[in-house]
Each structure stands twice: as structure tokens, then as C-alpha cells.
Design a protein around this motif. Sequence first.
Motif, PDB file in Angstrom:
ATOM      1  N   GLY A  32     -35.628  26.210 -39.273  1.00 51.39           N
ATOM      2  CA  GLY A  32     -36.314  27.354 -39.856  1.00 51.39           C
ATOM      3  C   GLY A  32     -35.977  27.549 -41.316  1.00 51.39           C
ATOM      4  N   THR A  33     -34.730  27.304 -41.667  1.00 53.48           N
ATOM      5  CA  THR A  33     -34.301  27.436 -43.058  1.00 53.48           C
ATOM      6  C   THR A  33     -34.985  26.398 -43.946  1.00 53.48           C
ATOM      7  N   LEU A  34     -35.123  25.173 -43.460  1.00 54.68           N
ATOM      8  CA  LEU A  34     -35.788  24.126 -44.233  1.00 54.68           C
ATOM      9  C   LEU A  34     -37.273  24.432 -44.427  1.00 54.68           C
ATOM     10  N   VAL A  35     -37.924  24.923 -43.374  1.00 56.21           N
ATOM     11  CA  VAL A  35     -39.340  25.278 -43.479  1.00 56.21           C
ATOM     12  C   VAL A  35     -39.510  26.431 -44.469  1.00 56.21           C
ATOM     13  N   LEU A  36     -38.640  27.425 -44.381  1.00 52.80           N
ATOM     14  CA  LEU A  36     -38.678  28.564 -45.310  1.00 52.80           C
ATOM     15  C   LEU A  36     -38.472  28.106 -46.753  1.00 52.80           C
ATOM     16  N   ALA A  37     -37.534  27.219 -46.976  1.00 49.71           N
ATOM     17  CA  ALA A  37     -37.260  26.722 -48.330  1.00 49.71           C
ATOM     18  C   ALA A  37     -38.449  25.942 -48.884  1.00 49.71           C
ATOM     19  N   LEU A  38     -39.090  25.151 -48.060  1.00 48.78           N
ATOM     20  CA  LEU A  38     -40.257  24.386 -48.496  1.00 48.78           C
ATOM     21  C   LEU A  38     -41.392  25.324 -48.917  1.00 48.78           C
ATOM     22  N   GLY A  39     -41.675  26.303 -48.085  1.00 50.00           N
ATOM     23  CA  GLY A  39     -42.743  27.245 -48.412  1.00 50.00           C
ATOM     24  C   GLY A  39     -42.391  28.143 -49.579  1.00 50.00           C
ATOM     25  N   GLY A  40     -41.170  28.649 -49.604  1.00 45.24           N
ATOM     26  CA  GLY A  40     -40.741  29.522 -50.694  1.00 45.24           C
ATOM     27  C   GLY A  40     -40.745  28.817 -52.033  1.00 45.24           C
ATOM     28  N   GLY A  41     -40.356  27.561 -52.045  1.00 45.44           N
ATOM     29  CA  GLY A  41     -40.389  26.788 -53.289  1.00 45.44           C
ATOM     30  C   GLY A  41     -41.800  26.654 -53.827  1.00 45.44           C
ATOM     31  N   ALA A  42     -42.746  26.398 -52.945  1.00 43.46           N
ATOM     32  CA  ALA A  42     -44.138  26.278 -53.375  1.00 43.46           C
ATOM     33  C   ALA A  42     -44.658  27.611 -53.917  1.00 43.46           C
ATOM     34  N   VAL A  43     -44.275  28.708 -53.275  1.00 40.44           N
ATOM     35  CA  VAL A  43     -44.719  30.025 -53.739  1.00 40.44           C
ATOM     36  C   VAL A  43     -44.154  30.328 -55.123  1.00 40.44           C
ATOM     37  N   PHE A  44     -42.870  30.123 -55.303  1.00 38.45           N
ATOM     38  CA  PHE A  44     -42.250  30.449 -56.593  1.00 38.45           C
ATOM     39  C   PHE A  44     -42.819  29.603 -57.736  1.00 38.45           C
ATOM     40  N   VAL A  45     -43.057  28.330 -57.481  1.00 36.94           N
ATOM     41  CA  VAL A  45     -43.641  27.472 -58.518  1.00 36.94           C
ATOM     42  C   VAL A  45     -45.068  27.923 -58.828  1.00 36.94           C
ATOM     43  N   GLY A  46     -45.848  28.185 -57.792  1.00 33.94           N
ATOM     44  CA  GLY A  46     -47.223  28.620 -57.989  1.00 33.94           C
ATOM     45  C   GLY A  46     -47.326  29.954 -58.712  1.00 33.94           C
ATOM     46  N   VAL A  47     -46.487  30.914 -58.333  1.00 32.12           N
ATOM     47  CA  VAL A  47     -46.508  32.233 -58.972  1.00 32.12           C
ATOM     48  C   VAL A  47     -46.069  32.127 -60.432  1.00 32.12           C
ATOM     49  N   THR A  48     -45.048  31.338 -60.703  1.00 28.23           N
ATOM     50  CA  THR A  48     -44.581  31.170 -62.079  1.00 28.23           C
ATOM     51  C   THR A  48     -45.663  30.525 -62.943  1.00 28.23           C
ATOM     52  N   THR A  49     -46.320  29.522 -62.414  1.00 35.48           N
ATOM     53  CA  THR A  49     -47.394  28.864 -63.153  1.00 35.48           C
ATOM     54  C   THR A  49     -48.547  29.827 -63.407  1.00 35.48           C
ATOM     55  N   ALA A  50     -48.933  30.582 -62.381  1.00 32.84           N
ATOM     56  CA  ALA A  50     -50.042  31.530 -62.534  1.00 32.84           C
ATOM     57  C   ALA A  50     -49.692  32.646 -63.514  1.00 32.84           C
ATOM     58  N   ALA A  51     -48.463  33.112 -63.479  1.00 28.78           N
ATOM     59  CA  ALA A  51     -48.061  34.211 -64.363  1.00 28.78           C
ATOM     60  C   ALA A  51     -48.008  33.786 -65.819  1.00 28.78           C
TER      61      ALA A  51
END
Length: 155
Positions: A32-51
Motif C-alpha cells: 500500500g505504501t508503494l502504491v501511495l508513493a507512486l500515485g502521490g509522486g505523479a500528483v505532485f509532479v503534475g500539480v507543480t508543472t501545472a502551477a
Amino acid sequence: MIVLGAVVAAAGLYWLSRIPVDGSYVADLLPGTLVLALGGGAVFVGVTTAANAGVPADEAGLAAALLNSSQQLGGALGLAIFTAVATSRTHDLLESGTPASQALTSGFQRALLLGSIFVLASAVLALRATNTRGETEPPAIDLEETKEAESTLAA
């Protein structure tokens, strides 16, 4: 990227919310931690790029500061909400005579489940969001089509 990452992160949080009282790290917590890290990493990169997309160079520092401030504030607010949920559930179960390990695990499970719902809701919000910045350059005009249209109007 943001929507897919949020769905994956929500799945990881949901997975973590199913951890049993007598679970093990490798079988129950690590996946669960690995799945969370994979998804969270994609969100943070995407949000930073969009912002930071489309921000003029002289305002880039301001945009980064606003992004970092909102992330810090959101994390603190989320932690307060989920801690209150976990504590309330644990306290209620302890008062009803539930063993401490079961009560504590149940409190964490409820908070992680709520976190999963929050992250899934953020995926829906991201899916519904539109680009409000518009185009930075005007669209290209085909001169041949313009000349043909002008000659048709003149005739």
C-alpha cells in the motif's frame, strides 16, 4: 497525470486502510505504501508543472511560494482532520471495552479510509478543472484561405 496519480494514491490509501491488527510490514504495509508513493509522486509532479506553466519569469518565485504555502497548509489541515477522526474512533472503541490494539488500528483505518475518499474527490476535481490561462500565442492564420475568402466576398 494528476487524475491518474490521484486515483492510484487513493487506491494506496484504501489498501492501507485495510491493514489488520496482526498484519506484517512486508505483506500488509509495504504494498500500500508503494502504491501511495507512486500515485502521490505523479500528483505532485503534475500539480507543480501545472502551477508553474505559463507564469512569467519575473513572477516564478511568487508562483512557487504560493504552491509551497498551499501544500504546507493543506498538509497541516489534512493532518489535523485525520488525526481527529482517528482519535475519536479510537476513544469511542476504548470506552466500549475494545482492546487497545484493535481500537488504535480501527482509528487509523477510519482516518486512512477518509483520506482515500478525499484524494479520490481531488481526482474528480482535477478531472473537471479546465485550463483558464488560454493560449499564449494567437492561432496561426492561413493566408491562402484568407485570400480565397476575400475574393469570394468581393465577387
